[in-house]
Write an enzyme that holds these catalytic residues in place. Structure first.
Site, PDB file in Angstrom:
ATOM      1  N   GLU A 147       4.967  28.519  71.808  1.00  0.00           N
ATOM      2  CA  GLU A 147       4.056  27.949  70.737  1.00  0.00           C
ATOM      3  C   GLU A 147       2.741  28.488  70.784  1.00  0.00           C
ATOM      4  OE1 GLU A 147       4.899  24.014  70.620  1.00  0.00           O
ATOM      5  OE2 GLU A 147       6.858  24.028  70.389  1.00  0.00           O
ATOM      6  N   ASN A 153       8.650  32.200  72.477  1.00  0.00           N
ATOM      7  CA  ASN A 153       9.213  31.387  71.659  1.00  0.00           C
ATOM      8  C   ASN A 153       8.386  30.501  70.854  1.00  0.00           C
ATOM      9  OD1 ASN A 153      11.741  29.697  71.030  1.00  0.00           O
ATOM     10  ND2 ASN A 153      10.749  28.218  72.210  1.00  0.00           N
ATOM     11  N   HIS A 194      13.548  24.690  63.644  1.00  0.00           N
ATOM     12  CA  HIS A 194      13.383  23.402  63.401  1.00  0.00           C
ATOM     13  C   HIS A 194      13.267  23.146  61.941  1.00  0.00           C
ATOM     14  CE1 HIS A 194      13.598  21.939  67.479  1.00  0.00           C
ATOM     15  NE2 HIS A 194      12.635  22.703  67.648  1.00  0.00           N
ATOM     16  N   GLU A 196      16.207  26.715  68.904  1.00  0.00           N
ATOM     17  CA  GLU A 196      16.116  25.260  68.907  1.00  0.00           C
ATOM     18  C   GLU A 196      16.512  24.543  67.632  1.00  0.00           C
ATOM     19  OE1 GLU A 196      12.303  23.723  69.944  1.00  0.00           O
ATOM     20  OE2 GLU A 196      12.035  25.573  71.727  1.00  0.00           O
ATOM     21  N   ASP A 247      18.009  22.859  64.501  1.00  0.00           N
ATOM     22  CA  ASP A 247      18.379  21.677  63.649  1.00  0.00           C
ATOM     23  C   ASP A 247      17.808  21.613  62.389  1.00  0.00           C
ATOM     24  OD1 ASP A 247      15.520  21.001  64.134  1.00  0.00           O
ATOM     25  OD2 ASP A 247      16.180  19.782  66.145  1.00  0.00           O
TER      26      ASP A 247
END
Ligand code: 9MR
Length: 447
Positions: free
Chosen positions: A157, A198, A234, A262, A264
């Site tokens: 990030e 990432n 996300h 990641e 979702d």
């Protein structure tokens, strides 16, 4: 000797609690996700919590996924809570589990602005000190797991939404060079590990992903060891960026791998069949985009069950973001992943109805049991629940169902008034039965 389960039944009786045994995923895809993914040369991974890797959680994590990412266990604040004093317990446990199950491990994460130890964030450091702290951290952690980690999220990030560098301990103290330095130090500690940057909100083509693109291009041109970019993903229900595949492709064309790290897809609670179908479509879009690009290494979900997801704690009122529900029943999203990986499913990928067996009271010769049939993303107009009483139990009486027993085989069909189980609803029937010796809970099959 009483079996463990009988022992727990008695304990439950004493405390007045009911024991629940959820029927296993009767509607799981024919082939585990990891086998489907492997056949396509892809990774299908999940973030995990080390302490949960037993029972059903461990069974699913081991059987369905070919890669694990420690959700928190490898973060600096976890591994070095006090300066110079290390705790590798959970990280070691996850790596050992992965090795025992022939799984890759994705290391997460070495350089981040969150979940750092307070001794680090509260300290006053010169840039030389900060640089050497970071170099030591990376050398120690990457070195410890040398040869055991397929890919590291080295830098996590680093960007703001507008593509400028995020103001962090690292950027403020060391300038943008902290990124190539971290990659170089990680490469020195484990030359075989794939090294990633990432970030989130970099799934589509936008200002932030373009900043990442320009950084990777620059690092490549300078010979800095960068192997891939992680798109966290996300996502919000119905909002998979339409440029996802194009974005993956442009990174691939730079000569780096891409991983969805990641995934979702969160929704406003409660879930219903319409939302779960949309979620399945969203998961499928993401998997399809990765399958379509050779250099997309694979997809990791950020927790495989709704009972192990960061979403409800961070976005109140939102949840149901993962492919399995809180009781480990596969959701439509699970079948969507299987289908995108080339699998076929034995039931329509619209949801599932499951049966949960429980003993509500037990005495020396008899017991009362109940079975709850619940549906999520599916419904029933009639039902038949079957199981085997393998320890000599014998049904004597039933209510809210018609039950018959022949030898060890029990079959219960709905009463005239409770055959219908709506999406999101459930019905329950009960029975009395005799037992002696032990009273293990059977697995109930719905037919
Ligand atoms: O899943 C992680 C959760 O348990 C932690 O409380 C949280 C703290 O920031 O971090 C979560 O994982 C994050 C990941 O490390 C980086 N990308 C965002 C993830 C969700 O917050």
């Amino acid at each position: 000797m009483r079996s463990l389960r009988t022992g727990s039944s008695l304990a439950a009786l004493v405390t007045g609690a009911a024991l629940l045994f959820t029927a296993p995923a009767a509607h799981a895809a024919d082939t585990p996700l990891r086998d489907l993914a492997a056949a396509k040369g892809k990774v299908i991974g999940t973030a995990v919590t080390g302490s949960k890797l037993t029972g059903t959680y461990g069974d699913i994590a081991g059987a369905q996924f070919n890669s694990l990412t420690p959700g928190n266990a490898m973060k600096w604040g976890t591994v070095e809570p006090t300066q110079g004093s290390f705790n590798w317990t959970e990280a070691d446990q996850i790596v050992a589990f992965a090795q025992a199950h022939n799984q890759q491990v994705r290391g997460h994460t070495l350089v981040w602005h969150n979940q750092n130890p307070s001794w680090l964030t509260n300290g006053t450091w010169t840039s030389a000190q900060l640089s050497s702290l970071l170099q030591n951290h990376i050398g120690t952690e990457v070195g410890r797991y040398k040869g055991k980690i397929t890919a590291w999220d080295v830098v996590n990030e680093p960007f703001n939404e507008d593509g400028t560098y995020r103001s962090t301990l690292w950027y403020n103290g060391l300038g943008a060079d902290y990124i190539p330095n971290a990659l170089t130090w990680a490469h020195a500690a484990d030359p075989a590990a794939k090294l990633y940057i990432n970030d989130y909100n970099v799934e589509g083509v936008n200002a932030k992903s373009t900043a990442l693109y320009n950084l990777v291009k620059d690092l490549k041109s300078r010979g800095v060891p960068i192997d891939g970019v992680g798109l966290q993903a996300h996502l919000i229900l119905g909002q998979v960026p339409s440029s996802l595949q194009q974005n993956i492709q442009r990174f691939a064309d730079l000569g780096v791998d891409v991983s969805v790290t990641e995934l979702d897809v969160r929704m406003a609670l409660p879930s219903d069949s319409t939302k779960l179908a949309q979620q399945a479509a969203d998961y499928k879009s993401v998997l399809n985009a990765c399958v379509a690009v050779t250099r997309c290494a694979g997809v990791t979900v950020w927790g495989f069950t709704d009972s192990d997801s960061w979403v409800p704690g961070t976005f109140p009122g939102y949840g149901a973001a993962t492919p399995y529900d809180e009781n480990y029943a596969p959701k439509p999203a699970y079948y969507a992943i299987a289908e995108a990986l080339g699998g076929t499913t034995t039931t329509p990928p619209t949801g599932a109805c499951t049966a949960t067996y429980s003993v509500t009271s037990q005495w020396n010769t008899g017991f009362t049991g109940q079975v709850t049939i619940g549906c999520s993303g599916a419904s029933l107009s009639s039902w038949k629940a079957s199981w085997t009483f393998g320890a000599g139990q014998q049904i004597t009486q039933a209510w809210n169902a018609t039950c018959s027993q022949s030898g060890t085989a029990v079959t219960c069909t709905n009463a005239s008034y409770n055959g219908s189980v709506p999406d999101g609803g459930s019905v329950t029937f009960g029975f009395n039965a005799s037992w002696s010796g032990s009273n293990p809970a059977p697995t109930v099959t719905l037919g």
